[in-house]
Design a protein around this motif. Structure first.
Motif, PDB file in Angstrom:
ATOM      1  N   PHE A 249      -0.237 -33.010 -13.679  1.00  0.00           N
ATOM      2  CA  PHE A 249      -0.874 -32.015 -14.529  1.00  0.00           C
ATOM      3  C   PHE A 249       0.171 -31.107 -15.167  1.00  0.00           C
ATOM      4  O   PHE A 249       1.119 -30.655 -14.510  1.00  0.00           O
ATOM      5  CB  PHE A 249      -1.853 -31.166 -13.726  1.00  0.00           C
ATOM      6  N   GLY A 250      -0.029 -30.824 -16.445  1.00  0.00           N
ATOM      7  CA  GLY A 250       0.882 -29.928 -17.149  1.00  0.00           C
ATOM      8  C   GLY A 250       0.948 -30.267 -18.614  1.00  0.00           C
ATOM      9  O   GLY A 250      -0.003 -30.773 -19.209  1.00  0.00           O
TER      10      GLY A 250
ATOM     11  N   ASP B 145      -0.353 -27.313 -24.802  1.00  0.00           N
ATOM     12  CA  ASP B 145      -1.604 -27.261 -25.559  1.00  0.00           C
ATOM     13  C   ASP B 145      -1.241 -26.940 -27.002  1.00  0.00           C
ATOM     14  O   ASP B 145      -0.954 -25.799 -27.346  1.00  0.00           O
ATOM     15  CB  ASP B 145      -2.530 -26.186 -24.978  1.00  0.00           C
TER      16      ASP B 145
ATOM     17  N   GLU C 289       2.134 -25.298 -19.666  1.00  0.00           N
ATOM     18  CA  GLU C 289       2.041 -25.075 -18.230  1.00  0.00           C
ATOM     19  C   GLU C 289       3.454 -24.812 -17.715  1.00  0.00           C
ATOM     20  O   GLU C 289       4.298 -25.718 -17.695  1.00  0.00           O
ATOM     21  CB  GLU C 289       1.433 -26.300 -17.551  1.00  0.00           C
TER      22      GLU C 289
ATOM     23  N   PHE D 186      -2.952 -30.427 -19.759  1.00  0.00           N
ATOM     24  CA  PHE D 186      -3.087 -28.971 -19.817  1.00  0.00           C
ATOM     25  C   PHE D 186      -3.793 -28.537 -21.099  1.00  0.00           C
ATOM     26  O   PHE D 186      -3.449 -28.984 -22.193  1.00  0.00           O
ATOM     27  CB  PHE D 186      -1.709 -28.313 -19.744  1.00  0.00           C
ATOM     28  N   ARG D 187      -4.769 -27.660 -20.948  1.00  0.00           N
ATOM     29  CA  ARG D 187      -5.405 -26.962 -22.058  1.00  0.00           C
ATOM     30  C   ARG D 187      -5.579 -25.523 -21.629  1.00  0.00           C
ATOM     31  O   ARG D 187      -6.058 -25.245 -20.524  1.00  0.00           O
ATOM     32  CB  ARG D 187      -6.738 -27.590 -22.449  1.00  0.00           C
ATOM     33  N   SER D 188      -5.174 -24.609 -22.493  1.00  0.00           N
ATOM     34  CA  SER D 188      -5.214 -23.188 -22.134  1.00  0.00           C
ATOM     35  C   SER D 188      -6.630 -22.645 -22.075  1.00  0.00           C
ATOM     36  O   SER D 188      -6.870 -21.602 -21.474  1.00  0.00           O
ATOM     37  CB  SER D 188      -4.390 -22.372 -23.133  1.00  0.00           C
ATOM     38  N   SER D 189      -7.588 -23.360 -22.674  1.00  0.00           N
ATOM     39  CA  SER D 189      -8.983 -22.913 -22.674  1.00  0.00           C
ATOM     40  C   SER D 189      -9.902 -24.122 -22.635  1.00  0.00           C
ATOM     41  O   SER D 189      -9.607 -25.155 -23.255  1.00  0.00           O
ATOM     42  CB  SER D 189      -9.273 -22.080 -23.923  1.00  0.00           C
TER      43      SER D 189
ATOM     44  N   LEU E 209      -8.607 -32.408 -10.005  1.00  0.00           N
ATOM     45  CA  LEU E 209      -9.260 -32.017 -11.246  1.00  0.00           C
ATOM     46  C   LEU E 209     -10.726 -32.425 -11.192  1.00  0.00           C
ATOM     47  O   LEU E 209     -11.052 -33.589 -10.941  1.00  0.00           O
ATOM     48  CB  LEU E 209      -8.581 -32.702 -12.432  1.00  0.00           C
TER      49      LEU E 209
ATOM     50  N   GLY F 222     -10.593 -28.218 -18.573  1.00  0.00           N
ATOM     51  CA  GLY F 222     -10.100 -26.851 -18.686  1.00  0.00           C
ATOM     52  C   GLY F 222      -9.604 -26.264 -17.384  1.00  0.00           C
ATOM     53  O   GLY F 222      -8.994 -25.191 -17.379  1.00  0.00           O
ATOM     54  N   GLN F 223      -9.862 -26.946 -16.270  1.00  0.00           N
ATOM     55  CA  GLN F 223      -9.384 -26.485 -14.971  1.00  0.00           C
ATOM     56  C   GLN F 223      -7.858 -26.596 -14.924  1.00  0.00           C
ATOM     57  O   GLN F 223      -7.270 -27.548 -15.437  1.00  0.00           O
ATOM     58  CB  GLN F 223     -10.007 -27.339 -13.876  1.00  0.00           C
ATOM     59  N   GLN F 224      -7.196 -25.620 -14.350  1.00  0.00           N
ATOM     60  CA  GLN F 224      -5.743 -25.624 -14.231  1.00  0.00           C
ATOM     61  C   GLN F 224      -5.366 -25.727 -12.757  1.00  0.00           C
ATOM     62  O   GLN F 224      -5.628 -24.805 -11.976  1.00  0.00           O
ATOM     63  CB  GLN F 224      -5.147 -24.380 -14.880  1.00  0.00           C
TER      64      GLN F 224
END
Length: 348
Positions: A145-146, A149, A161, A170-173, A193, A197-199
């Motif tokens: 993950f990373g 965006d 990220e 990765f998506r900031s929103s 995950l 949108g989850q980080q």
């Protein structure tokens, strides 16, 4: 730099480095590196010993990829880094998910490895596709993950990220949906995950680059006060833990000493691997100007398990403070206890 005489009475590679500490005090840093062949039933000292690598190696271009091997030029590490380089290997056809696990003495970590998946939208809801089966997948941070965006039109508002800028997903929103956006193949088993949108924490076994978090947080503060009062010295809040480059969970609580049990599962085409680290102790004698002798203490500070090449690399590091610089050094002799001959089985 002068040219001190060197007697390396070990089969290992040895590099002498002219470095300095946080206060720019000169140091002679000795880096010894051993290479072993990983076999199904144990270890063997390699005929060809890998040299100390001062520049490091990336999986791709330095700007867009992760380290395969870090530069081996730190003057000190406060604990042992444990790193796994390789692939996840499926035990049977049709495998869609497995766990790669690594244990080296007190250090242990597992990563969930999942086949290729993407996000898709159907009837207004966002879901992930069923994982595809795989035979092997690379254990690199590009698969964790990373990433960046770049979904926004304004380049200046793109975000990334900080724990893994080269990753995926990765998506900031949650509003920044992209059809067929890939999901990571490597996940923390405790933080999978589950929604778009989850980080989640990036999961991996490799080296962290110096500008990635949490490693970058130990580098100190480079602000106007540092520029006026401290430069070119390192910041006063520089933390030597910055030099530990292993993934979270893979920095030992202190230094490994050799003899620790190693267990690897799903990380080699040879199947599960189990052996012990060689119990080797390098010893150096440094002759300084005026016939003064120094015997630096070596620490085993890096253990690299490369199951692509089936090689084990061990790095020990020691240093000697110098009065004026390397012109103080007349001669260096390196010996080691517990070493077998090249091509011989390791006695544990």
């Amino acid at each position: 730099m002068g040219h001190p005489s060197l007697q390396n009475q070990t089969p290992f590679a040895l590099k002498l480095l002219a470095l300095a500490d946080e206060e720019l005090r000169p140091l002679l840093v000795l880096v010894a590196k051993a290479t072993y062949v990983i076999q199904r039933d144990g270890l063997m000292l390699a005929e060809a010993q890998a040299p100390v690598d001062l520049s490091g190696q990336y999986w791709g271009t330095p700007e867009t990829s992760s380290y395969r091997y870090e530069p081996e030029c730190a003057f000190f590490k406060p604990a042992t880094d444990v790193v796994l380089v390789g692939h996840a290997w499926a035990p049977e056809r049709g495998t869609r998910e497995l766990r790669v696990s690594l244990r080296v003495g007190p250090v242990r970590k597992s990563v969930r490895v999942v086949g290729e998946r993407v996000w898709f939208k159907s009837l207004g809801s966002i879901s992930m596709t069923q994982p595809l089966p795989f035979e092997r997948l690379p254990l690199v941070y590009e698969r964790a993950f990373g990433g960046w965006d770049r979904s926004g039109a304004e380049q200046g508002r793109h975000s990334f990220e900080p724990r893994n800028p080269v990753g995926v997903g990765f998506r900031s929103s949650p509003r920044h949906f992209e059809e067929a956006l890939p999901l990571p193949n490597l996940e923390d088993p405790d933080h999978p995950l589950e929604r778009f949108g989850q980080q989640v924490p990036p999961a991996g076994f490799g080296f962290l680059s110096p500008h990635w978090q949490p490693r970058a947080a130990f580098a100190g503060t480079y602000d106007e006060a540092w520029d006026r009062q401290r430069k070119p010295l390192l910041p006063r809040n520089f933390d030597r833990r910055f030099f530990n480059a292993a993934s979270p969970g893979l920095v030992a609580p202190g230094f490994l000493r050799g003899g620790e049990e190693v267990v690897l599962v799903h990380a080699s085409p040879l199947g599960p691997l189990s052996f012990r680290l060689p119990h080797v102790t390098p010893r150096a004698t440094v002759k300084l100007a005026g016939n003064e002798l120094a015997r630096p203490e070596f620490h085993l500070d890096t253990v690299i398990l490369d199951t692509d090449e089936h090689r084990l690399f061990l790095l020990w590091r020691g240093h000697v403070p110098l009065a004026d610089g390397l012109d103080d050094v007349c001669a260096v002799e390196l010996q080691a206890e517990g070493v077998t001959g090249a091509g011989s089985r390791v006695r544990l």
